[in-house]
Design a protein around this motif. Structure first.
Motif, PDB file in Angstrom:
ATOM      1  N   THR A 108       0.950  -1.257   0.026  1.00  0.00           N
ATOM      2  CA  THR A 108       0.002   0.044  -0.085  1.00  0.00           C
ATOM      3  C   THR A 108       0.825   1.213   0.027  1.00  0.00           C
ATOM      4  O   THR A 108       0.291   2.270  -0.295  1.00  0.00           O
ATOM      5  CB  THR A 108      -0.796   0.064   1.160  1.00  0.00           C
ATOM      6  OG1 THR A 108      -0.072   0.116   2.394  1.00  0.00           O
ATOM      7  CG2 THR A 108      -1.946  -1.034   1.160  1.00  0.00           C
ATOM      8  N   GLN A 109       2.076   1.365   0.018  1.00  0.00           N
ATOM      9  CA  GLN A 109       3.202   2.510   0.166  1.00  0.00           C
ATOM     10  C   GLN A 109       3.934   2.607  -1.073  1.00  0.00           C
ATOM     11  O   GLN A 109       4.772   3.219  -1.198  1.00  0.00           O
ATOM     12  CB  GLN A 109       4.020   1.944   1.459  1.00  0.00           C
ATOM     13  CG  GLN A 109       3.493   1.940   2.431  1.00  0.00           C
ATOM     14  CD  GLN A 109       4.472   1.258   3.747  1.00  0.00           C
ATOM     15  OE1 GLN A 109       5.822   1.263   3.118  1.00  0.00           O
ATOM     16  NE2 GLN A 109       4.073   0.944   4.824  1.00  0.00           N
ATOM     17  N   ARG A 110       3.583   1.778  -2.149  1.00  0.00           N
ATOM     18  CA  ARG A 110       4.283   1.708  -3.457  1.00  0.00           C
ATOM     19  C   ARG A 110       3.266   1.698  -4.706  1.00  0.00           C
ATOM     20  O   ARG A 110       2.532   0.866  -5.015  1.00  0.00           O
ATOM     21  CB  ARG A 110       5.206   0.311  -3.550  1.00  0.00           C
ATOM     22  CG  ARG A 110       6.032  -0.160  -2.340  1.00  0.00           C
ATOM     23  CD  ARG A 110       7.027   0.937  -2.239  1.00  0.00           C
ATOM     24  NE  ARG A 110       8.180   0.334  -1.299  1.00  0.00           N
ATOM     25  CZ  ARG A 110       8.625   1.137  -0.217  1.00  0.00           C
ATOM     26  NH1 ARG A 110       7.902   2.286   0.148  1.00  0.00           N
ATOM     27  NH2 ARG A 110       9.355   0.561   0.665  1.00  0.00           N
ATOM     28  N   ALA A 111       3.678   2.911  -5.287  1.00  0.00           N
ATOM     29  CA  ALA A 111       2.730   3.157  -6.522  1.00  0.00           C
ATOM     30  C   ALA A 111       3.270   2.010  -7.587  1.00  0.00           C
ATOM     31  O   ALA A 111       2.215   1.697  -8.378  1.00  0.00           O
ATOM     32  CB  ALA A 111       3.262   4.771  -7.195  1.00  0.00           C
ATOM     33  N   PHE A 112       4.272   1.424  -7.602  1.00  0.00           N
ATOM     34  CA  PHE A 112       4.571   0.571  -8.835  1.00  0.00           C
ATOM     35  C   PHE A 112       3.813  -0.933  -8.396  1.00  0.00           C
ATOM     36  O   PHE A 112       4.021  -1.663  -9.241  1.00  0.00           O
ATOM     37  CB  PHE A 112       6.307   0.301  -8.662  1.00  0.00           C
ATOM     38  CG  PHE A 112       6.997  -0.200  -7.427  1.00  0.00           C
ATOM     39  CD1 PHE A 112       6.809  -1.391  -6.922  1.00  0.00           C
ATOM     40  CD2 PHE A 112       7.617   0.769  -6.743  1.00  0.00           C
ATOM     41  CE1 PHE A 112       7.521  -1.767  -5.851  1.00  0.00           C
ATOM     42  CE2 PHE A 112       8.176   0.221  -5.603  1.00  0.00           C
ATOM     43  CZ  PHE A 112       8.274  -1.117  -5.057  1.00  0.00           C
ATOM     44  N   VAL A 113       3.431  -0.760  -7.067  1.00  0.00           N
ATOM     45  CA  VAL A 113       2.569  -1.904  -6.951  1.00  0.00           C
ATOM     46  C   VAL A 113       0.994  -1.841  -7.131  1.00  0.00           C
ATOM     47  O   VAL A 113       0.283  -2.374  -7.852  1.00  0.00           O
ATOM     48  CB  VAL A 113       2.689  -2.730  -5.562  1.00  0.00           C
ATOM     49  CG1 VAL A 113       1.611  -3.657  -4.986  1.00  0.00           C
ATOM     50  CG2 VAL A 113       4.110  -3.132  -5.234  1.00  0.00           C
ATOM     51  N   LEU A 114       0.465  -0.525  -6.468  1.00  0.00           N
ATOM     52  CA  LEU A 114      -1.037  -0.112  -6.551  1.00  0.00           C
ATOM     53  C   LEU A 114      -1.333   0.144  -8.072  1.00  0.00           C
ATOM     54  O   LEU A 114      -2.487  -0.275  -8.107  1.00  0.00           O
ATOM     55  CB  LEU A 114      -0.925   1.237  -5.622  1.00  0.00           C
ATOM     56  CG  LEU A 114      -0.842   0.857  -3.983  1.00  0.00           C
ATOM     57  CD1 LEU A 114      -1.215   1.905  -3.516  1.00  0.00           C
ATOM     58  CD2 LEU A 114      -2.093  -0.143  -3.610  1.00  0.00           C
TER      59      LEU A 114
END
Length: 161
Positions: free
Chosen positions: A120-126
């Motif tokens: 939830t802290q990473r744009a590259f995941v979300l």
């Protein structure tokens, strides 16, 4: 065992990162009792809390019959086959595969935490996750889209062919 829907985060920033991520997506689908059901676009993102080249990232939804621990072991084996070395926290890497979600399960063992603790802290995941599952809920945390404002300052863009 029945099939479980799981989400895998993929990233690389050493060597031909794009080709490595594409190959890893193929290898996910070749795991026993597993198929890639959906995959996001490839994204380019700057390293978070680290230096080095930009990353190529993606998220895949797989349908698998592998138990979570076996799936994690398979992911680590794929990483190793691409020369992954664990030289330090957030160090550049040839390939990083993260088990983000495993069905609706919450898992906390010495070797595996699901949902992935930093997803939830990473744009590259979300952003890639929401591209393929816009209404997904993170078990114990709520809708994934609710965390997007927290990562709005992280640079990410779709990679074009």
């Amino acid at each position: 065992m029945s099939t479980v829907s799981a989400f895998i985060g993929l990233g690389a920033n050493l060597g031909d990162a794009r080709a490595t991520v594409e190959a890893a997506l193929e290898e996910l689908g070749a795991l026993p009792g597993t198929r890639v059901a959906e995959r996001s676009s490839l994204f380019r993102s700057a390293p978070v809390d680290a230096g080095g080249d930009d990353y190529v990232n993606a998220v895949a939804r797989i349908e698998t019959m592998l138990p979570a621990a076996d799936l994690l072991a398979a992911l680590m084996s794929i990483e190793q086959s691409h020369g992954r070395e664990r030289t330090g926290y957030n160090a550049p890497r040839t390939l990083d595969l993260d088990l983000l979600l495993y069905g609706r399960q919450q898992i906390a063992t010495d070797t595996l935490t699901v949902p992935h603790p930093r997803m939830t802290q990473r744009a590259f995941v979300l952003i890639p996750l929401l591209q393929i599952a816009p209404l997904i809920e993170i078990p114990g945390m709520g809708p994934a889209h609710g965390f997007v404002p927290d990562v709005a300052g992280q640079a990410i863009s779709v990679l074009r062919s």
